[in-house]
Design an enzyme around this catalytic site. Sequence first.
Site, short mmCIF file in Angstrom:
data_model
loop_
_atom_site.label_atom_id
_atom_site.label_comp_id
_atom_site.label_asym_id
_atom_site.label_seq_id
_atom_site.Cartn_x
_atom_site.Cartn_y
_atom_site.Cartn_z
N TYR A 1 0.94 -1.09 0.23
CA TYR A 1 -0.14 -0.08 0.14
C TYR A 1 0.88 1.24 -0.03
O TYR A 1 1.92 1.26 0.65
CB TYR A 1 -0.91 0.16 1.30
CG TYR A 1 -2.50 -0.05 0.77
CD1 TYR A 1 -2.97 0.88 0.06
CD2 TYR A 1 -3.18 -1.27 1.06
CE1 TYR A 1 -4.26 0.84 -0.31
CE2 TYR A 1 -4.44 -1.49 0.64
CZ TYR A 1 -5.03 -0.39 -0.11
OH TYR A 1 -6.15 -0.52 -0.42
N GLU B 1 -0.61 5.00 -0.60
CA GLU B 1 -1.43 5.99 -0.76
C GLU B 1 -0.24 7.36 -0.56
O GLU B 1 0.12 7.32 0.33
CB GLU B 1 -2.63 6.06 0.03
CG GLU B 1 -3.62 5.26 -0.57
CD GLU B 1 -4.67 5.07 0.61
OE1 GLU B 1 -4.72 5.59 1.84
OE2 GLU B 1 -5.99 4.54 0.38
N ASP C 1 -6.08 13.51 -25.46
CA ASP C 1 -5.89 11.90 -25.04
C ASP C 1 -5.58 10.94 -26.25
O ASP C 1 -6.18 10.61 -27.12
CB ASP C 1 -7.50 11.45 -24.86
CG ASP C 1 -7.79 10.13 -24.64
OD1 ASP C 1 -6.73 9.39 -24.49
OD2 ASP C 1 -8.82 9.59 -24.25
N THR D 1 -3.48 5.87 -22.28
CA THR D 1 -3.22 4.52 -21.68
C THR D 1 -1.72 4.16 -21.87
O THR D 1 -0.80 4.82 -22.55
CB THR D 1 -3.89 3.36 -22.09
OG1 THR D 1 -3.33 3.32 -23.52
CG2 THR D 1 -5.32 3.77 -22.30
N LYS E 1 -1.29 0.21 -24.99
CA LYS E 1 -1.68 0.07 -26.41
C LYS E 1 -0.15 0.06 -27.22
O LYS E 1 0.52 -0.77 -26.81
CB LYS E 1 -2.62 0.93 -26.59
CG LYS E 1 -4.13 0.80 -26.01
CD LYS E 1 -5.05 1.78 -26.32
CE LYS E 1 -6.34 1.54 -25.51
NZ LYS E 1 -7.50 2.60 -25.53
N ARG F 1 -1.47 -2.77 -18.54
CA ARG F 1 -2.62 -2.32 -18.62
C ARG F 1 -2.56 -0.99 -17.37
O ARG F 1 -2.42 -1.32 -16.44
CB ARG F 1 -3.94 -3.13 -18.18
CG ARG F 1 -3.81 -4.42 -18.89
CD ARG F 1 -5.26 -4.78 -18.90
NE ARG F 1 -6.19 -4.16 -20.00
CZ ARG F 1 -6.04 -4.13 -21.17
NH1 ARG F 1 -5.30 -5.12 -21.67
NH2 ARG F 1 -6.84 -3.63 -21.85
C1 LIG Z 1 -8.61 3.07 -24.90
C2 LIG Z 1 -8.92 4.28 -24.93
C3 LIG Z 1 -9.34 4.86 -23.42
C4 LIG Z 1 -9.60 4.06 -22.22
O1 LIG Z 1 -8.75 3.31 -21.71
P1 LIG Z 1 -8.94 2.06 -20.81
O2 LIG Z 1 -7.66 1.71 -20.36
O3 LIG Z 1 -9.76 1.11 -21.46
O4 LIG Z 1 -9.81 2.61 -19.55
C5 LIG Z 1 -9.48 6.34 -23.48
N1 LIG Z 1 -9.30 7.13 -24.29
C6 LIG Z 1 -9.14 6.53 -25.69
C7 LIG Z 1 -8.73 7.48 -26.71
C8 LIG Z 1 -8.82 5.28 -25.94
O5 LIG Z 1 -8.40 4.92 -26.92
#
Ligand SMILES: *Cc1c(COP(=O)(O)O)cnc(C)c1O
Length: 415
Positions: free
Chosen positions: A52, A54, A198, A224, A227, A233
């Site tokens: 933990y 925090e 994003d 993320t 990807k 993850r």
């Molecule tokens: C995949 C994705 C997310 C969400 O990610 P998670 O890890 O599935 O919560 C947010 N924004 C965009 C543009 C994405 O492609």
Amino acid sequence: MYENIQKEAPEVYKALMREVERQSKGIELIPSENYVSAAVLEALGSVFTNKYSEGYSGRRYYGGCENVDTVEDLAISRAKELFGADHANVQPLSGAPANIAVYFALLEKGDSVVGMDLSHGGHLTHGHPVTAMAHLYNFYRYKTVKETGEIDYDEMEKMVLEHKPKILLVGYSAYSRDIDYERVRSIADKTGAIVMADIAHIAGLIAAGEMNNPTPHVDIITTTTHKTLRGPRGGMILCKEKYAQAIDKSVFPGFQGGPHENNIAAKAVAFLEDLQPEYKEYAKQVKKNAKKMEEKLKEKGYDIMFKGTENHLLLIDVTNKGVTGKEAQIALDKAGITLNKNMIPDDPRSPMDPSGIRLGTPAITTRGMKEGEMQRIVDWIDQVINNIDNEELLAGIKKEVEEMCLSFPVPGIKM
Ligand SMILES: *Cc1c(COP(=O)(O)O)cnc(C)c1O
């Protein structure tokens, strides 16, 4: 592999081994997926999961945090180096929680956000009516221009002038072109909006210098890490120093509890990999492979959305081939090729059975596949889509797929 799971939890072990086989023997074209290295897997499975912690490095609520501080500091400094950012928060548990933490940091209930429409490639978390966020804030969503495939910057500007959003949001999950961040910045500056990018899908290509880097032009970046970045993850927020405190407070204690330090250790490992010259070569090849697939699919008469690809993915309307996205996905699965059905811009069909399919090259490029393999894969896809009911043919292709995959081992899997 996994001897202890085998001993203690045989049902889990059985499913796990089937998954190992599925990942090894199939062609993975889901553009949001990738294969992490053995080192990233080790970090994820490490004893950091027991801890933990925090709070933030040097200011934790628990004792015994000296080692998690070390790995979290490493993850942060490597993340900043990858993108040239002022500040990084590596605690968000995934991409959606990262976006939510930014909204909570910057918006009051009833504030407006302008973002990209889902069927044009945007993400659910950018204000789709099914999300909880859409009940808290007013989202307005711009689209793309059919004739050019580009984001409709004129429409974006109109929306910004009309709705005066607190945040102008760019970024996408199913769009295949780059973003003109300078133009987005100049639009936001007309009304003083904060610009958020994003980059969940394309972060790896940006870090490798293969796509435009938003850092100099935007205030906040979310991504993320699993990807194209090829890490565990998870999520991450990068921002200008001006927003650092608000973002950190919003992630913890505002929104999350204890950070997942095994995951943060895996981020630190992955980011070090992403800084290597080999990773830059990988990112180049991801784009080359996507371009090759585009070329071959066009030759076979496929209807590519957005006038082609400048990144790792392609969105294809399969209507002219006489199938729906769902039918194509199911038949391809039977042939050992995994991708996902996807809405096309202003899709007349439903999300559960849309007109399109989405495919991408990050995972297969990690396995070492190149242009020659792309050609074979497109040939298989085309045969499957033209023969979705021919079980014998699909089974035959599955064998060929498995045979090719044998020559391209998945990192982290010992067979
Ligand atoms: C995949 C994705 C997310 C969400 O990610 P998670 O890890 O599935 O919560 C947010 N924004 C965009 C543009 C994405 O492609």
